[in-house]
Design a protein around this motif. Structure first.
Motif, PDB file in Angstrom:
ATOM      1  N   ARG A 260     -23.942  29.023  23.513  1.00 45.72           N
ATOM      2  CA  ARG A 260     -23.105  28.441  24.560  1.00 45.72           C
ATOM      3  C   ARG A 260     -23.093  26.921  24.454  1.00 45.72           C
ATOM      4  O   ARG A 260     -23.938  26.325  23.792  1.00 45.72           O
ATOM      5  CB  ARG A 260     -23.597  28.861  25.933  1.00 45.72           C
ATOM      6  CG  ARG A 260     -24.974  28.348  26.285  1.00 45.72           C
ATOM      7  CD  ARG A 260     -25.536  28.990  27.549  1.00 45.72           C
ATOM      8  NE  ARG A 260     -26.915  28.621  27.748  1.00 45.72           N
ATOM      9  CZ  ARG A 260     -27.953  29.219  27.175  1.00 45.72           C
ATOM     10  NH1 ARG A 260     -27.765  30.230  26.350  1.00 45.72           N
ATOM     11  NH2 ARG A 260     -29.190  28.826  27.413  1.00 45.72           N
TER      12      ARG A 260
ATOM     13  N   GLU B 220     -20.328  26.704  29.617  1.00 37.51           N
ATOM     14  CA  GLU B 220     -20.944  26.832  30.934  1.00 37.51           C
ATOM     15  C   GLU B 220     -20.961  25.458  31.596  1.00 37.51           C
ATOM     16  O   GLU B 220     -21.586  24.534  31.081  1.00 37.51           O
ATOM     17  CB  GLU B 220     -22.366  27.378  30.816  1.00 37.51           C
ATOM     18  CG  GLU B 220     -22.403  28.807  30.341  1.00 37.51           C
ATOM     19  CD  GLU B 220     -23.803  29.385  30.324  1.00 37.51           C
ATOM     20  OE1 GLU B 220     -24.746  28.750  30.837  1.00 37.51           O
ATOM     21  OE2 GLU B 220     -23.965  30.490  29.783  1.00 37.51           O
TER      22      GLU B 220
ATOM     23  N   GLU C   8     -23.323  23.900  27.125  1.00 37.34           N
ATOM     24  CA  GLU C   8     -23.657  23.573  28.507  1.00 37.34           C
ATOM     25  C   GLU C   8     -23.201  22.153  28.791  1.00 37.34           C
ATOM     26  O   GLU C   8     -23.480  21.235  28.009  1.00 37.34           O
ATOM     27  CB  GLU C   8     -25.169  23.680  28.728  1.00 37.34           C
ATOM     28  CG  GLU C   8     -25.691  25.084  28.543  1.00 37.34           C
ATOM     29  CD  GLU C   8     -27.206  25.175  28.669  1.00 37.34           C
ATOM     30  OE1 GLU C   8     -27.897  24.120  28.682  1.00 37.34           O
ATOM     31  OE2 GLU C   8     -27.711  26.293  28.746  1.00 37.34           O
TER      32      GLU C   8
ATOM     33  N   SER D 276     -17.554  30.475  25.705  1.00 33.99           N
ATOM     34  CA  SER D 276     -18.974  30.116  25.733  1.00 33.99           C
ATOM     35  C   SER D 276     -19.291  28.813  26.442  1.00 33.99           C
ATOM     36  O   SER D 276     -20.392  28.294  26.310  1.00 33.99           O
ATOM     37  CB  SER D 276     -19.498  30.035  24.288  1.00 33.99           C
ATOM     38  OG  SER D 276     -18.922  28.935  23.625  1.00 33.99           O
TER      39      SER D 276
ATOM     40  N   GLU E  94     -21.882  23.143  34.771  1.00 32.05           N
ATOM     41  CA  GLU E  94     -22.719  22.986  35.955  1.00 32.05           C
ATOM     42  C   GLU E  94     -22.115  21.897  36.822  1.00 32.05           C
ATOM     43  O   GLU E  94     -21.669  20.869  36.294  1.00 32.05           O
ATOM     44  CB  GLU E  94     -24.140  22.588  35.562  1.00 32.05           C
ATOM     45  CG  GLU E  94     -24.876  23.656  34.789  1.00 32.05           C
ATOM     46  CD  GLU E  94     -25.213  24.857  35.622  1.00 32.05           C
ATOM     47  OE1 GLU E  94     -25.516  24.694  36.827  1.00 32.05           O
ATOM     48  OE2 GLU E  94     -25.163  25.978  35.091  1.00 32.05           O
TER      49      GLU E  94
END
Length: 123
Positions: free
Chosen positions: A78, A118, A80, A116, A120
Motif C-alpha cells: 500500500r 490509504e 500510506e 492500494s 489518513e
C-alpha cells in the motif's frame, strides 16, 4: 509523511557452522515517498503497475540493499499518505498528465496504485 509499504521475505545467511530456525523471515518494510516534484517522487510510476510491483527483481534488489540480507520476495502492499500530501500528489500529477500518458489524474492513480492508497486525515 507518505510512504510505500512492502512485505519482504528474506533469508539471513549465518556464519559457517551456525544455523537459524526458521530459515526465512517476513517483515514489513516501508520507503519514505519523496514529495511531489522532488527527486524520486516518480517512484510509483517507475515501480508500480495496477497496485503491484512492475519489476519484482528491481524491488528485491532495493530491499536487499536496504536490509543488507538476501531477499527472496517483495510484495507491494500500500501507499500510506495524509489528506494534505495526497492533495499535493494529485495536483502534481494533474499538472503534467503527459508525463504519465494519461488524460486525467484519477487515471494515473488507478494505473499505478490500483486501490492500494490509504489516506489518513491530517491532524
Amino acid at each position: 509523511m507518505s510512504r510505500y509499504v512492502f512485505r519482504v521475505r528474506f533469508r539471513p545467511e549465518p556464519d559457517r557452522g551456525f544455523r537459524i530456525e526458521p530459515a526465512t523471515f517476513e517483515t514489513t518494510l516501508s520507503k519514505e515517498a519523496a514529495p511531489p516534484g522532488e527527486e524520486g517522487w516518480l517512484f510509483f510510476r517507475d515501480t508500480l503497475w495496477r497496485g503491484e510491483a512492475n519489476a519484482p527483481e528491481h524491488l528485491r534488489s532495493l530491499a536487499e540493499e536496504a536490509l543488507s540480507v538476501p531477499v527472496e520476495a517483495v510484495d507491494y502492499r500500500r501507499f500510506e499518505t495524509t489528506d494534505e500530501e495526497y492533495a499535493a500528489l494529485k495536483e502534481a500529477i494533474a499538472a503534467d498528465l503527459d508525463l504519465f500518458n494519461a488524460t486525467a489524474g484519477s487515471e494515473v492513480l488507478n494505473k499505478y496504485f490500483g486501490s492500494s492508497i490509504e489516506v489518513e486525515p491530517d491532524g
